[in-house]
Design a protein around this motif. Sequence first.
Motif, PDB file in Angstrom:
ATOM      1  N   ALA A 262       0.828  -1.214   0.000  1.00  0.00           N
ATOM      2  CA  ALA A 262       0.000   0.000   0.000  1.00  0.00           C
ATOM      3  C   ALA A 262       0.858   1.258   0.000  1.00  0.00           C
ATOM      4  CB  ALA A 262      -0.928  -0.001   1.208  1.00  0.00           C
ATOM      5  N   GLY A 263       0.524   2.163  -0.878  1.00  0.00           N
ATOM      6  CA  GLY A 263       1.184   3.459  -0.906  1.00  0.00           C
ATOM      7  C   GLY A 263       2.365   3.560  -1.844  1.00  0.00           C
ATOM      8  N   PHE A 264       2.800   2.451  -2.439  1.00  0.00           N
ATOM      9  CA  PHE A 264       3.987   2.541  -3.295  1.00  0.00           C
ATOM     10  C   PHE A 264       3.718   3.379  -4.546  1.00  0.00           C
ATOM     11  CE2 PHE A 264       6.405   1.002  -6.965  1.00  0.00           C
ATOM     12  CZ  PHE A 264       7.683   1.324  -6.544  1.00  0.00           C
ATOM     13  N   PHE A 265       2.719   2.996  -5.335  1.00  0.00           N
ATOM     14  CA  PHE A 265       2.481   3.688  -6.603  1.00  0.00           C
ATOM     15  C   PHE A 265       2.101   5.157  -6.401  1.00  0.00           C
ATOM     16  CE2 PHE A 265      -0.006   5.054 -10.232  1.00  0.00           C
ATOM     17  CZ  PHE A 265       0.800   4.689 -11.289  1.00  0.00           C
ATOM     18  N   PRO A 266       1.060   5.474  -5.608  1.00  0.00           N
ATOM     19  CA  PRO A 266       0.739   6.897  -5.419  1.00  0.00           C
ATOM     20  C   PRO A 266       1.840   7.641  -4.683  1.00  0.00           C
ATOM     21  CG  PRO A 266      -0.547   5.580  -3.907  1.00  0.00           C
ATOM     22  CD  PRO A 266       0.122   4.620  -4.856  1.00  0.00           C
ATOM     23  N   GLY A 267       2.611   6.908  -3.871  1.00  0.00           N
ATOM     24  CA  GLY A 267       3.725   7.541  -3.181  1.00  0.00           C
ATOM     25  C   GLY A 267       4.788   8.019  -4.148  1.00  0.00           C
ATOM     26  N   VAL A 268       5.088   7.208  -5.157  1.00  0.00           N
ATOM     27  CA  VAL A 268       6.071   7.617  -6.162  1.00  0.00           C
ATOM     28  C   VAL A 268       5.523   8.767  -7.007  1.00  0.00           C
ATOM     29  CG1 VAL A 268       7.356   6.894  -8.208  1.00  0.00           C
ATOM     30  CG2 VAL A 268       7.197   5.373  -6.241  1.00  0.00           C
ATOM     31  N   ILE A 269       4.238   8.706  -7.387  1.00  0.00           N
ATOM     32  CA  ILE A 269       3.633   9.809  -8.144  1.00  0.00           C
ATOM     33  C   ILE A 269       3.740  11.113  -7.342  1.00  0.00           C
ATOM     34  CG2 ILE A 269       1.503  10.714  -9.134  1.00  0.00           C
ATOM     35  CD1 ILE A 269       2.655   8.452 -10.754  1.00  0.00           C
ATOM     36  N   LEU A 270       3.456  11.044  -6.048  1.00  0.00           N
ATOM     37  CA  LEU A 270       3.592  12.222  -5.178  1.00  0.00           C
ATOM     38  C   LEU A 270       5.048  12.667  -5.094  1.00  0.00           C
ATOM     39  CD1 LEU A 270       2.391  14.217  -3.081  1.00  0.00           C
ATOM     40  CD2 LEU A 270       2.805  12.456  -1.347  1.00  0.00           C
ATOM     41  N   TYR A 271       5.951  11.711  -4.934  1.00  0.00           N
ATOM     42  CA  TYR A 271       7.385  12.010  -4.824  1.00  0.00           C
ATOM     43  C   TYR A 271       7.889  12.757  -6.054  1.00  0.00           C
ATOM     44  CZ  TYR A 271      12.402  11.001  -4.202  1.00  0.00           C
ATOM     45  OH  TYR A 271      13.767  11.103  -4.053  1.00  0.00           O
ATOM     46  N   LEU A 272       7.410  12.385  -7.230  1.00  0.00           N
ATOM     47  CA  LEU A 272       7.852  13.046  -8.458  1.00  0.00           C
ATOM     48  C   LEU A 272       7.417  14.507  -8.508  1.00  0.00           C
ATOM     49  CD1 LEU A 272       7.234  10.215 -11.092  1.00  0.00           C
ATOM     50  CD2 LEU A 272       9.401  10.900 -10.047  1.00  0.00           C
ATOM     51  N   THR A 273       6.304  14.839  -7.830  1.00  0.00           N
ATOM     52  CA  THR A 273       5.883  16.249  -7.813  1.00  0.00           C
ATOM     53  C   THR A 273       6.839  17.103  -6.997  1.00  0.00           C
ATOM     54  OG1 THR A 273       4.456  16.096  -5.828  1.00  0.00           O
ATOM     55  CG2 THR A 273       3.477  15.504  -7.941  1.00  0.00           C
ATOM     56  N   TYR A 274       7.646  16.492  -6.130  1.00  0.00           N
ATOM     57  CA  TYR A 274       8.627  17.245  -5.352  1.00  0.00           C
ATOM     58  C   TYR A 274       9.866  17.597  -6.175  1.00  0.00           C
ATOM     59  CZ  TYR A 274       6.004  15.244  -1.403  1.00  0.00           C
ATOM     60  OH  TYR A 274       5.021  14.853  -0.524  1.00  0.00           O
ATOM     61  N   TRP A 275      10.028  16.930  -7.339  1.00  0.00           N
ATOM     62  CA  TRP A 275      11.248  17.074  -8.127  1.00  0.00           C
ATOM     63  C   TRP A 275      11.047  17.699  -9.494  1.00  0.00           C
ATOM     64  CZ3 TRP A 275      16.099  15.844  -6.280  1.00  0.00           C
ATOM     65  CH2 TRP A 275      16.125  15.170  -5.052  1.00  0.00           C
ATOM     66  N   PHE A 276       9.851  17.534 -10.069  1.00  0.00           N
ATOM     67  CA  PHE A 276       9.622  17.982 -11.440  1.00  0.00           C
ATOM     68  C   PHE A 276       8.432  18.927 -11.494  1.00  0.00           C
ATOM     69  CE2 PHE A 276      11.643  13.828 -11.744  1.00  0.00           C
ATOM     70  CZ  PHE A 276      12.681  14.081 -12.628  1.00  0.00           C
ATOM     71  N   PRO A 277       8.596  20.094 -12.147  1.00  0.00           N
ATOM     72  CA  PRO A 277       7.460  21.016 -12.315  1.00  0.00           C
ATOM     73  C   PRO A 277       6.468  20.464 -13.325  1.00  0.00           C
ATOM     74  CG  PRO A 277       9.361  21.825 -13.519  1.00  0.00           C
ATOM     75  CD  PRO A 277       9.831  20.616 -12.749  1.00  0.00           C
ATOM     76  N   ASP A 278       5.345  21.142 -13.439  1.00  0.00           N
ATOM     77  CA  ASP A 278       4.258  20.657 -14.285  1.00  0.00           C
ATOM     78  C   ASP A 278       4.686  20.427 -15.735  1.00  0.00           C
ATOM     79  OD1 ASP A 278       2.283  20.688 -12.246  1.00  0.00           O
ATOM     80  OD2 ASP A 278       2.133  22.859 -12.442  1.00  0.00           O
ATOM     81  N   ALA A 279       5.573  21.268 -16.244  1.00  0.00           N
ATOM     82  CA  ALA A 279       5.974  21.167 -17.647  1.00  0.00           C
ATOM     83  C   ALA A 279       6.687  19.865 -17.965  1.00  0.00           C
ATOM     84  CB  ALA A 279       6.867  22.348 -18.021  1.00  0.00           C
ATOM     85  N   TYR A 280       7.295  19.229 -16.970  1.00  0.00           N
ATOM     86  CA  TYR A 280       8.049  17.989 -17.179  1.00  0.00           C
ATOM     87  C   TYR A 280       7.307  16.753 -16.683  1.00  0.00           C
ATOM     88  CZ  TYR A 280      12.184  20.932 -17.990  1.00  0.00           C
ATOM     89  OH  TYR A 280      13.067  21.856 -18.488  1.00  0.00           O
TER      90      TYR A 280
END
Length: 445
Positions: free
Chosen positions: A126-144
Amino acid sequence: MSADAISDAGQKQREVFRRIAWRLMPFLFACLVFNWLDRVAISFAHLQFRRDLGITDTVFGLSVGLFSAGYLLCEIPSNLVLERFGARRTLARIMILWGGVTIEMAFVQGPYSLYVTRTLLGMAEAGFFPGVILYLTYWFPDAYRTRITSRFIMAIAVCGIVGGPVSTWIMTHLAGVGGWHGWQWLFVLDGLPPVLAGLMAYRWLSDRPAEAKWLGPEERETVQQALGHDVEPGGKQEKRSLRDAFRNRTLWVLSLSYCLTIMCTGNVVNFWVPSLLRASGVQDLQRLGNLSALPHVIGIVVMLLACQSSDRHRERRWHFAAGGGLVVVGMLLLPWSLHHVVLTMLLLTLMVCGYLIATAIFWSIPVLLLPRQDRAVGLAFINCCGQVSSMLTPVMIGFLRSRLGGFEAALTVVSLLVALGVLILLRCTTSFSASRSSSLLEPSS
């Protein structure tokens, strides 16, 4: 600022985010492959252990559903823990636990031990997939973010390519080694990689750009400027609760569409393809595994082209609908072609292509439409709601197949649910969704 200075700044930003992508994405990609290999393994192992353990289709369907029940129980808490304590601790814990439980699957003795281990596995993952999706928002802006997300989700297709041949090879060639059945070796060998990846995650990942020692000070500043007013985890931000998520109409629409379209299709693609191929006349286990990989090979190419088109046209909803439409057509026709291997393969390929397109496009939509402070709860809530489909769909398919002796009724019902999910998203996320998505997207670099 001169045009040359703007061009230099843009080039510098692209180089920084390219470096971040090469640092994070191969590792996260591999972790998602391990995650989906675990889900593919049960569909192939079922072909053997149902005989060894006396497992019926109804029992198997219920065990798949109980995985989702455990997942549902721990999904939102896991994402909130990730936001508070960081990705490297949370993802390490998730992977080590799910790898350990997968290994335990090799020692199930019957229906009840299967129920228990599948429930525990769902809780662990539980939490792996949405956790990674959330984690990517900490590193990449909307354009990427759309391009990055699609590359991450491509691991699902890669798993579909290697999962069948590898699983059937293990089950065929290691059967009897050490006195174990082939399906027991499959669970043991599928459980070891996530344990090792979990141990590596703690040292390889950084929770946020400000803590990334592998980035220079100037590079970290470039990331912060590109993220703009995105608030990093641990920073000052408005507190949001699950109650706030329940009040968000867009979140409910996205969740319902995800349940009906993505998760219903995913259950068929991930758990029933081996049985569908066997019903079409493919009896050799190794050939069955090889054939199951082909739709995913084609699916990767089609998904990447669809994502490129979505970025180029700055459009999400109708690209998502196109993927869902392919699923509906393939799934409606599939039951009537099960005695023809070639036709079955063509329709499975159509269905897998639609599934991958819809999945990749879908996860670019919530990040654009949900407020930043709602993303941790929102992404987990969507995935959490999706597990309701994961609980009900395999049980329904197993029940209808056992009672009616075929896939016709089950796949017809699922295809109608998929179509309903597409229509809900198109009807309820109209001009507001389209205009907001367009305003947040920049041309591809």
